[in-house]
Design an enzyme around this catalytic site. Structure first.
Site, short mmCIF file in Angstrom:
data_model
loop_
_atom_site.label_atom_id
_atom_site.label_comp_id
_atom_site.label_asym_id
_atom_site.label_seq_id
_atom_site.Cartn_x
_atom_site.Cartn_y
_atom_site.Cartn_z
N CYS A 124 111.33 154.49 20.67
CA CYS A 124 111.15 155.50 21.73
C CYS A 124 109.77 155.44 22.36
O CYS A 124 109.60 155.66 23.56
CB CYS A 124 111.45 156.90 21.20
SG CYS A 124 110.30 157.52 19.98
N ASP A 368 113.31 161.80 28.61
CA ASP A 368 113.55 161.55 27.19
C ASP A 368 114.22 160.19 26.99
O ASP A 368 115.30 159.95 27.55
CB ASP A 368 114.44 162.66 26.62
CG ASP A 368 114.52 162.64 25.10
OD1 ASP A 368 114.14 161.62 24.50
OD2 ASP A 368 114.99 163.64 24.53
N HIS A 370 115.52 159.14 24.22
CA HIS A 370 116.45 159.20 23.08
C HIS A 370 117.90 159.36 23.52
O HIS A 370 118.59 160.32 23.19
CB HIS A 370 116.06 160.37 22.16
CG HIS A 370 114.71 160.24 21.57
ND1 HIS A 370 113.58 160.68 22.20
CD2 HIS A 370 114.30 159.70 20.39
CE1 HIS A 370 112.52 160.44 21.44
NE2 HIS A 370 112.94 159.83 20.34
#
Length: 484
Positions: A124, A368, A370
């Site tokens: 990430c 994000d 993820h």
């Protein structure tokens, strides 16, 4: 598998498990296999099982509303939007959706030296770093204030208007989703007709200009493709990280990612007239930037061209507190995100990297990484850009921000760099005794990527001079610094 289109994905960081646990579990499995002398086929099976688990865990999303009030402006990388009209909502929408969104991918070619074909569960911070670099390249290559022209075709703005509970706490405009995905099988909930706003009649005057820049946009995205030749893809970044003892599956901190990006740009042949500078000990040494960017210093008079200054991306690794963010730095972070020269901040929640691009009131706006998506073959002509742009803005309180982060800036020419030094220094000035970082004349000692070992993958310690800053060609003794 996943039936939710990337353009409509609503992700919630709270449902994700600690990514560092995944990385450590993977490393433990590798050490265990070495100790027991198990055959390579068993290692490959374990890696495949771990990858499959991460693909499932990060391959689904939980839909949730993100509320934006109409009283306070929303800041996105130097631009403010007051969401009290359809036109302003549309402008904010275009500004957000036009950022390049880079997430976990699966089923890409195997990473060299490993059996991994996905970065789910460990990559990430690399993805956040990619987004930071992509924003810098957008500013470097695209027309000023460019927005993605196809974003409007993907979206309708759905919102419900609520009356503020109090002047201090306005509920405002909960934006369910900026997008209804093309070709998605996921049904969208319809709002009552009296709550659906009319389609805005506002049109962008420079849409034709933005359309003409689309080939550059496409080419830029290919540089972040998940194939080994891509200059800024995961394969290349992992390969560069090996010089610091990192390997595929390891956890990467924001400081080491800054140095990886610097080396990636320095070795890439696709980007011209651009350099990356990484600050040392929370200090930007101006003379070092000049030596990096002023081409006239290394060219003979006959070789000098009209463009004698490289554009520069300045990355500043900092630590804004101990175990948690020091609240006294919140105002400085806001001031930085208000600057047009800012290209974002990579950091996130503890051990959960995010890419911050703005804020509203006491909440950060972020992208994000993820979310696990299938790999896209960017070598194909006219590949879809839909999965590289996010249509669901998310926010989190400043109080949940991890203190370790890297701040990015961009200056196109020497005049812009001088202006950057002035405006950023002004933004950093506050009632605090010590600013987040400083600009000083002179040079600092060169710290290459090699100085970052696997045991020091986090951000550099936040250390600042205790006395008046002056010219210096030598690194100061640690006794001259104050740890915050």
């Amino acid at each position: 598998m996943n039936s939710i289109s990337p353009s409509a994905a609503q992700y919630t960081g709270g449902v994700m498990q600690d990514e560092l646990v995944d990385s450590r579990r993977q490393q433990h499995m590798e050490r265990q296999s070495k100790a027991t002398g198990e055959p390579d086929e068993v290692d490959k099976l374990k890696a495949k099982l771990m990858s499959a688990w991460n693909n499932v865990k990060y391959g689904w999303t939980v839909k949730s509303k993100t509320s934006f009030n109409k009283i306070s402006p929303v800041t996105v990388l130097g631009h403010s939007y007051l969401l009290n009209s359809e036109d302003e909502v549309e402008r904010f929408h275009l500004a957000f959706v036009s950022r390049v969104w880079l997430t976990y991918r699966k089923e890409f070619p195997q990473l060299e030296g490993s059996t991994l074909t996905t970065d789910c569960g460990w990559g990430c911070m690399l993805r956040s770093g990619q987004m930071l670099l992509a924003q810098g390249l957008l500013v470097h290559l695209m027309p000023r204030d460019w927005t993605w022209p196809d974003a409007q075709q993907l979206t309708d703005v759905d919102f419900e208007v609520f009356r503020p509970r109090s002047p201090a706490r306005a509920v405002g405009v909960p934006i369910l989703s900026f997008g209804s995905p093309r070709g998605s099988n996921t049904p969208e909930r319809s709002l009552p007709s009296d709550n659906v706003p009319r389609r805005s009649q506002w049109t962008r005057p420079e849409c034709a200009r933005d359309r003409q820049a689309e080939p550059i946009h496409h080419r830029l995205v290919t540089w972040f493709g998940d194939q080994p030749p891509a200059p800024f893809g995961v394969h290349q970044l992992v390969e560069i990280g090996k010089s610091s003892g990192k390997k595929a599956g390891d956890w990467y901190g924001p400081s080491i990612v800054a140095h990886i990006l610097r080396k990636a740009v320095a070795t890439a042949s696709v980007v011209h007239n651009l350099a990356v500078y990484v600050a040392q000990d929370c200090t930007v040494y101006k003379e070092d930037v000049v030596r990096l960017c002023d081409l006239s210093l290394s060219e003979t008079p006959a070789e000098r061209s009209s463009q004698a200054w490289k554009s520069v991306i300045i990355l500043v690794p900092v630590r804004l507190g101990g175990e948690a963010l020091n609240p006294s730095y919140v105002e400085c972070v806001k001031n930085i995100l208000k600057l047009e020269c800012c290209i974002g901040i990579i950091g996130g929640k503890p051990k959960h990297s995010l890419f911050f691009i703005g804020f509203q009131d006491e909440q950060l706006l972020y992208l994000d990484p993820h979310y696990c998506q299938p790999v896209v073959d960017v070598t194909q002509d006219n590949f879809s850009l839909e999965s590289f742009h996010c249509s669901s803005p998310k926010k989190m309180p400043f109080s949940r921000m991890d203190p370790s982060c890297t701040i990015g800036f961009y200056a196109k020419n020497k005049k812009d760099f001088e202006s950057l030094c002035s405006t950023v220094s002004e933004a950093l000035s506050s009632k605090e005794k010590y600013p987040i970082f400083t600009f000083v004349d002179g040079q600092g000692q060169d710290y290459g990527l090699e100085c970052h070992s696997s045991n020091h993958s986090g951000s550099a310690a936040h250390i600042l001079p205790s006395g008046k800053l002056g010219r210096s060609n030598n690194r100061r003794n640690s006794d001259e610094f104050v740890f915050l």
